[in-house]
Design a protein around this motif. Structure first.
Motif, PDB file in Angstrom:
ATOM      1  N   LEU A   1      22.344  -8.129  69.450  1.00 24.37           N
ATOM      2  CA  LEU A   1      23.818  -8.045  69.168  1.00 24.37           C
ATOM      3  C   LEU A   1      24.230  -9.588  69.536  1.00 24.37           C
ATOM      4  O   LEU A   1      25.309  -9.784  70.190  1.00 24.37           O
ATOM      5  N   ASP A   2      23.156 -10.477  69.642  1.00 22.02           N
ATOM      6  CA  ASP A   2      23.700 -11.953  69.913  1.00 22.02           C
ATOM      7  C   ASP A   2      24.443 -12.504  68.561  1.00 22.02           C
ATOM      8  O   ASP A   2      24.777 -13.757  68.727  1.00 22.02           O
ATOM      9  N   ASP A   3      24.489 -11.816  67.572  1.00 23.49           N
ATOM     10  CA  ASP A   3      25.230 -12.457  66.416  1.00 23.49           C
ATOM     11  C   ASP A   3      24.284 -13.478  65.991  1.00 23.49           C
ATOM     12  O   ASP A   3      24.928 -14.664  65.441  1.00 23.49           O
ATOM     13  N   ALA A   4      23.063 -13.455  66.041  1.00 26.42           N
ATOM     14  CA  ALA A   4      21.887 -14.343  65.709  1.00 26.42           C
ATOM     15  C   ALA A   4      21.702 -14.263  64.176  1.00 26.42           C
ATOM     16  O   ALA A   4      21.801 -13.080  63.642  1.00 26.42           O
ATOM     17  N   THR A   5      21.494 -15.365  63.362  1.00 27.85           N
ATOM     18  CA  THR A   5      21.200 -15.178  62.040  1.00 27.85           C
ATOM     19  C   THR A   5      19.727 -14.923  61.963  1.00 27.85           C
ATOM     20  O   THR A   5      18.765 -14.688  63.018  1.00 27.85           O
ATOM     21  N   ASP A   6      19.044 -14.282  60.610  1.00 25.21           N
ATOM     22  CA  ASP A   6      17.877 -13.933  60.573  1.00 25.21           C
ATOM     23  C   ASP A   6      16.597 -14.919  60.534  1.00 25.21           C
ATOM     24  O   ASP A   6      15.653 -14.934  61.276  1.00 25.21           O
ATOM     25  N   TRP A   7      17.118 -16.257  60.787  1.00 24.90           N
ATOM     26  CA  TRP A   7      16.502 -17.443  60.888  1.00 24.90           C
ATOM     27  C   TRP A   7      16.204 -17.811  62.410  1.00 24.90           C
ATOM     28  O   TRP A   7      15.273 -17.842  63.027  1.00 24.90           O
ATOM     29  N   GLN A   8      17.367 -17.423  63.010  1.00 25.20           N
ATOM     30  CA  GLN A   8      17.327 -17.705  64.552  1.00 25.20           C
ATOM     31  C   GLN A   8      16.490 -16.603  65.506  1.00 25.20           C
ATOM     32  O   GLN A   8      16.256 -16.984  66.496  1.00 25.20           O
ATOM     33  N   ASN A   9      16.632 -15.496  64.850  1.00 16.96           N
ATOM     34  CA  ASN A   9      16.302 -14.284  65.662  1.00 16.96           C
ATOM     35  C   ASN A   9      14.697 -13.911  65.320  1.00 16.96           C
ATOM     36  O   ASN A   9      14.481 -13.537  63.948  1.00 16.96           O
ATOM     37  N   GLU A  10      13.743 -14.220  66.114  1.00 14.59           N
ATOM     38  CA  GLU A  10      12.246 -14.125  65.666  1.00 14.59           C
ATOM     39  C   GLU A  10      11.838 -12.729  65.687  1.00 14.59           C
ATOM     40  O   GLU A  10      10.850 -12.351  65.061  1.00 14.59           O
ATOM     41  N   ASP A  11      12.806 -11.754  65.956  1.00 21.51           N
ATOM     42  CA  ASP A  11      12.405 -10.298  65.994  1.00 21.51           C
ATOM     43  C   ASP A  11      12.605  -9.868  64.658  1.00 21.51           C
ATOM     44  O   ASP A  11      12.490  -8.677  64.328  1.00 21.51           O
ATOM     45  N   PHE A  12      13.623 -10.546  63.940  1.00 21.23           N
ATOM     46  CA  PHE A  12      13.956 -10.205  62.447  1.00 21.23           C
ATOM     47  C   PHE A  12      12.822 -10.264  61.521  1.00 21.23           C
ATOM     48  O   PHE A  12      11.789 -11.021  61.362  1.00 21.23           O
ATOM     49  N   VAL A  13      12.577  -8.718  60.710  1.00 20.04           N
ATOM     50  CA  VAL A  13      11.495  -8.674  59.953  1.00 20.04           C
ATOM     51  C   VAL A  13      12.169  -8.617  58.607  1.00 20.04           C
ATOM     52  O   VAL A  13      12.954  -7.782  58.428  1.00 20.04           O
ATOM     53  N   TYR A  14      11.714  -9.324  57.646  1.00 17.27           N
ATOM     54  CA  TYR A  14      12.219  -9.267  56.220  1.00 17.27           C
ATOM     55  C   TYR A  14      11.467  -8.306  55.489  1.00 17.27           C
ATOM     56  O   TYR A  14      10.497  -8.010  55.592  1.00 17.27           O
ATOM     57  N   VAL A  15      12.352  -7.681  54.459  1.00 15.23           N
ATOM     58  CA  VAL A  15      11.565  -6.503  53.738  1.00 15.23           C
ATOM     59  C   VAL A  15      11.536  -6.859  52.171  1.00 15.23           C
ATOM     60  O   VAL A  15      12.320  -7.504  51.913  1.00 15.23           O
ATOM     61  N   TYR A  16      10.513  -6.359  51.643  1.00 12.24           N
ATOM     62  CA  TYR A  16      10.451  -6.663  50.152  1.00 12.24           C
ATOM     63  C   TYR A  16      11.066  -5.514  49.462  1.00 12.24           C
ATOM     64  O   TYR A  16      11.112  -5.926  48.116  1.00 12.24           O
TER      65      TYR A  16
ATOM     66  N   ARG B   1       6.270 -17.436  65.505  1.00 14.54           N
ATOM     67  CA  ARG B   1       7.297 -17.818  66.665  1.00 14.54           C
ATOM     68  C   ARG B   1       7.243 -16.567  67.767  1.00 14.54           C
ATOM     69  O   ARG B   1       7.175 -17.124  68.927  1.00 14.54           O
ATOM     70  N   ARG B   2       7.044 -15.203  67.286  1.00 10.93           N
ATOM     71  CA  ARG B   2       6.869 -14.258  68.328  1.00 10.93           C
ATOM     72  C   ARG B   2       5.686 -14.599  68.989  1.00 10.93           C
ATOM     73  O   ARG B   2       5.725 -14.546  70.481  1.00 10.93           O
ATOM     74  N   GLU B   3       4.759 -15.150  68.490  1.00 13.89           N
ATOM     75  CA  GLU B   3       3.451 -15.141  69.422  1.00 13.89           C
ATOM     76  C   GLU B   3       3.523 -16.406  70.394  1.00 13.89           C
ATOM     77  O   GLU B   3       3.081 -16.336  71.284  1.00 13.89           O
ATOM     78  N   ALA B   4       4.176 -17.413  69.803  1.00  9.61           N
ATOM     79  CA  ALA B   4       4.457 -18.568  70.603  1.00  9.61           C
ATOM     80  C   ALA B   4       5.216 -18.258  72.061  1.00  9.61           C
ATOM     81  O   ALA B   4       5.161 -18.988  72.955  1.00  9.61           O
ATOM     82  N   VAL B   5       6.080 -17.303  71.787  1.00  6.41           N
ATOM     83  CA  VAL B   5       6.848 -17.038  73.254  1.00  6.41           C
ATOM     84  C   VAL B   5       6.329 -15.915  73.991  1.00  6.41           C
ATOM     85  O   VAL B   5       7.063 -15.337  74.711  1.00  6.41           O
ATOM     86  N   GLY B   6       5.138 -15.352  73.399  1.00  7.01           N
ATOM     87  CA  GLY B   6       4.431 -14.315  74.504  1.00  7.01           C
ATOM     88  C   GLY B   6       5.053 -12.913  73.645  1.00  7.01           C
ATOM     89  O   GLY B   6       4.364 -11.988  74.569  1.00  7.01           O
ATOM     90  N   LYS B   7       5.634 -12.745  72.869  1.00  2.00           N
ATOM     91  CA  LYS B   7       5.476 -11.531  72.173  1.00  2.00           C
ATOM     92  C   LYS B   7       4.564 -10.790  71.240  1.00  2.00           C
ATOM     93  O   LYS B   7       3.783 -11.759  70.633  1.00  2.00           O
ATOM     94  N   THR B   8       4.825  -9.651  70.762  1.00  2.10           N
ATOM     95  CA  THR B   8       3.792  -9.115  70.096  1.00  2.10           C
ATOM     96  C   THR B   8       4.021  -9.729  68.439  1.00  2.10           C
ATOM     97  O   THR B   8       4.971  -9.922  67.970  1.00  2.10           O
ATOM     98  N   ARG B   9       2.801 -10.233  67.904  1.00  6.47           N
ATOM     99  CA  ARG B   9       2.641 -11.062  66.869  1.00  6.47           C
ATOM    100  C   ARG B   9       3.483 -10.017  65.660  1.00  6.47           C
ATOM    101  O   ARG B   9       4.356 -10.225  64.771  1.00  6.47           O
ATOM    102  N   LYS B  10       2.737  -8.881  65.457  1.00 10.66           N
ATOM    103  CA  LYS B  10       2.928  -7.909  64.418  1.00 10.66           C
ATOM    104  C   LYS B  10       4.000  -6.799  65.147  1.00 10.66           C
ATOM    105  O   LYS B  10       3.771  -6.280  66.297  1.00 10.66           O
ATOM    106  N   VAL B  11       5.222  -6.670  64.389  1.00  5.11           N
ATOM    107  CA  VAL B  11       5.976  -5.510  65.021  1.00  5.11           C
ATOM    108  C   VAL B  11       6.374  -4.383  63.935  1.00  5.11           C
ATOM    109  O   VAL B  11       6.248  -4.708  62.603  1.00  5.11           O
TER     110      VAL B  11
END
Length: 538
Positions: free
Chosen positions: A523-538, A483-493
């Protein structure tokens, strides 16, 4: 008002592209955003995070918030285990408990917590957090004190039911506190710290109960003295909470001026928001359809079945090794020490490694060995030492629960989604704690074979569930990259929320000003699904 437009994200859940009408206040401002956005807007700028100001503000937060949280959880843990202490000092015989009655006294607390979770989730969004905790603590302390007057199963059952209802919001509130005040890197140790109060309770609670059990009274039995003492202590502490516990980093007087902006900036990189009091039904829907939610549920259920059983029957298990009541209480103290080491050690390693799943897998192994030892060793005088070793190996399990809490807390965003996901997770925990004590019965003493076999199976199952969750998180991270790549953002953050703040880190990501704030989704109160900048941790 303009019409809202919606789009489908990659999970098929609707995401709001324009603020819904109920999120527009009388001044035309978008109140659907996190309240921290308004703080930055009013200030006209955001802070630049440096190692110095980050350390200073973190120290202020730890000194103000953490002691209160530790105190509350110490008392909650203590208040729940008073039943086990009371059982050692004649509660079962003097109140004529028989069959499954004692087991149900242990289980009904968690049954009440299970039922109350939907209400708790709603209140944690809508009600000031500090006031919520103060009222909860006062009410359960009063109930515990009143339990000293109960002289039969019915009275004890009602008191334990009310105790569970008033304690239902404590763990969800503390997870919210951790998400609200701390960066994702800092969360495991803070969550571990308050959960480690279980270990402190097993050490000092056992010692205090041992002392209270020696009090000679013509009117009160030792178990009644224990209930009354800890109940009054809890009521007194509720006053401290009311005076000193802040509601949020945005509603506090101990952070002033630039320090409050630093507190906001520290949390922006979490991409989770800080505080919003608007209940959002799309967040609820997403939480329910997110497979991660049900894996957190499964983890908490699987660990809470043994937790509920052992916390209720632990002293009786030791007593079954051939010790009298006073030695039983004293030998329960090392259980607390092992708990403390496992909880804080696991949290610290998770912080250093920036990984929780490998630590969780490691912590699940000693309880497996301990269950096998208690099942295979003869319960006789010759095996007292090895039996205690097996019991202490099982006592590593409390280190698992706070790491599951922090793993979930770090992987969920959006105010309402965070509360719903936590509520569902706590329902799993409560259900496990209801079932756990009922797998043990006093008639099975001293072997408690059914309870120990079920615990063994669940500790093994936990390792499998961890592995499945890792796969889910990797898949969702991959989708965000696309999704980040599709909107022109850096794929890996680089996920800076999991890194220490160092000199030179104050780049464009941490310099967002009021003018560009609307471009930043933290600060949009976006969920982790909605926010493409969110990075999940293991």
């Amino acid at each position: 008002m303009t019409d809202n437009t919606k789009s489908q994200d990659y999970h098929g859940v609707e995401t709001i592209e324009h603020a819904p009408e109920h999120c527009i206040n009388a001044h035309g401002e978008n109140s659907g955003k996190d309240r921290a956005a308004e703080v930055l807007h009013n200030a006209g700028h955001s802070a630049i995070l440096t190692p110095e100001n980050n350390a200073r503000v973190l120290r202020l937060i730890d000194l103000r918030v953490l002691p209160i949280v530790l105190g509350i959880y110490f008392l909650q843990s203590l208040d729940k285990t008073t039943l086990a202490y009371g059982s050692v000092f004649g509660l079962v015989t003097k109140t004529n408990l028989h069959g499954q009655q004692y087991s149900w006294l242990g289980a009904v607390v968690y049954l009440a917590q299970l039922v109350c979770q939907p209400l708790v989730a709603y209140l944690l969004v809508k009600v000031p957090l500090g006031k919520f905790l103060a009222v909860s603590v006062f009410c359960w302390g009063a109930v515990l004190a009143a339990m000293s007057a109960a002289n039969g199963f019915a009275g004890l059952l009602v008191c334990r039911l009310l105790l569970g209802a008033f304690e239902a919001g404590v763990a969800p509130a503390f997870i919210s506190v951790t998400q609200m005040w701390y960066r994702r890197r800092e969360q495991p140790v803070r969550l571990g710290a308050w959960y480690a109060m279980n270990g402190i309770t097993n050490m000092f609670g056992s010692l205090i109960s041992w002392g209270l059990g020696h009090i000679s009274s013509s009117t009160l039995a030792p178990y009644q003295i224990i209930f009354l003492f800890f109940g009054v202590l809890t009521v007194a502490f509720s006053v401290v909470i009311l005076i000193f516990m802040p509601d949020s980093p945005l509603d506090t007087n101990f952070l002033k001026g630039e320090d409050k902006l630093v507190a906001v900036e520290r949390l922006r990189l979490n991409q989770q928001g800080i505080k919003n009091d608007i209940w959002k039904w799309d967040h609820v829907k997403e939480a329910v359809f997110d497979p991660k939610t049900w894996l957190w549920f499964a983890m908490l259920f699987s660990i809470s079945v043994p937790s509920g059983g052992i916390s209720t029957f632990g002293p009786l298990i030791i007593k079954g090794f051939g010790y009298n009541e006073f030695k039983t209480i004293l030998f329960n103290m090392p259980f607390g020490a092992v708990q403390l080491i496992a909880t804080m050690g696991g949290a610290y390693i998770a912080m250093i490694w920036k990984l929780k799943s490998p630590v969780l897998m490691f912590l699940s192994i000693p309880p497996i060995i301990g269950c096998v030892m208690l099942l295979l060793l003869s319960h006789d005088t010759a095996h007292k030492g090895p039996l205690l070793v097996g019991y202490y190996l099982i006592s590593v399990y409390p280190g698992i629960t706070p790491l599951i809490y922090s793993w979930q807390a770090a992987n969920t965003a959006g105010e309402t989604k965070k509360k719903i996901t936590t509520a569902i997770m706590i329902v799993g925990q409560s259900a496990g704690n209801v079932l756990g004590p009922n797998l043990y019965t006093t008639e099975e003493a001293p072997l408690y074979r059914r309870g120990l076999v079920s615990n063994l199976v669940l500790f093994i199952l936990l390792i499998i569930i961890y592995a499945i969750q890792i796969i889910i998180l990797k898949i969702q991270n991959h989708r965000h990259e696309k999704r980040r790549e599709a909107v022109g953002k850096t794929r890996k953050v680089v996920d800076k929320s999991m890194s220490a703040v160092k000199a030179g880190d104050d780049d464009i990501d941490s310099k967002t000003t009021a003018n560009t704030l609307e471009e930043d989704r933290s600060l949009d109160d976006a969920t982790d699904w909605q926010n493409e900048d969110f990075v999940y941790v293991y």
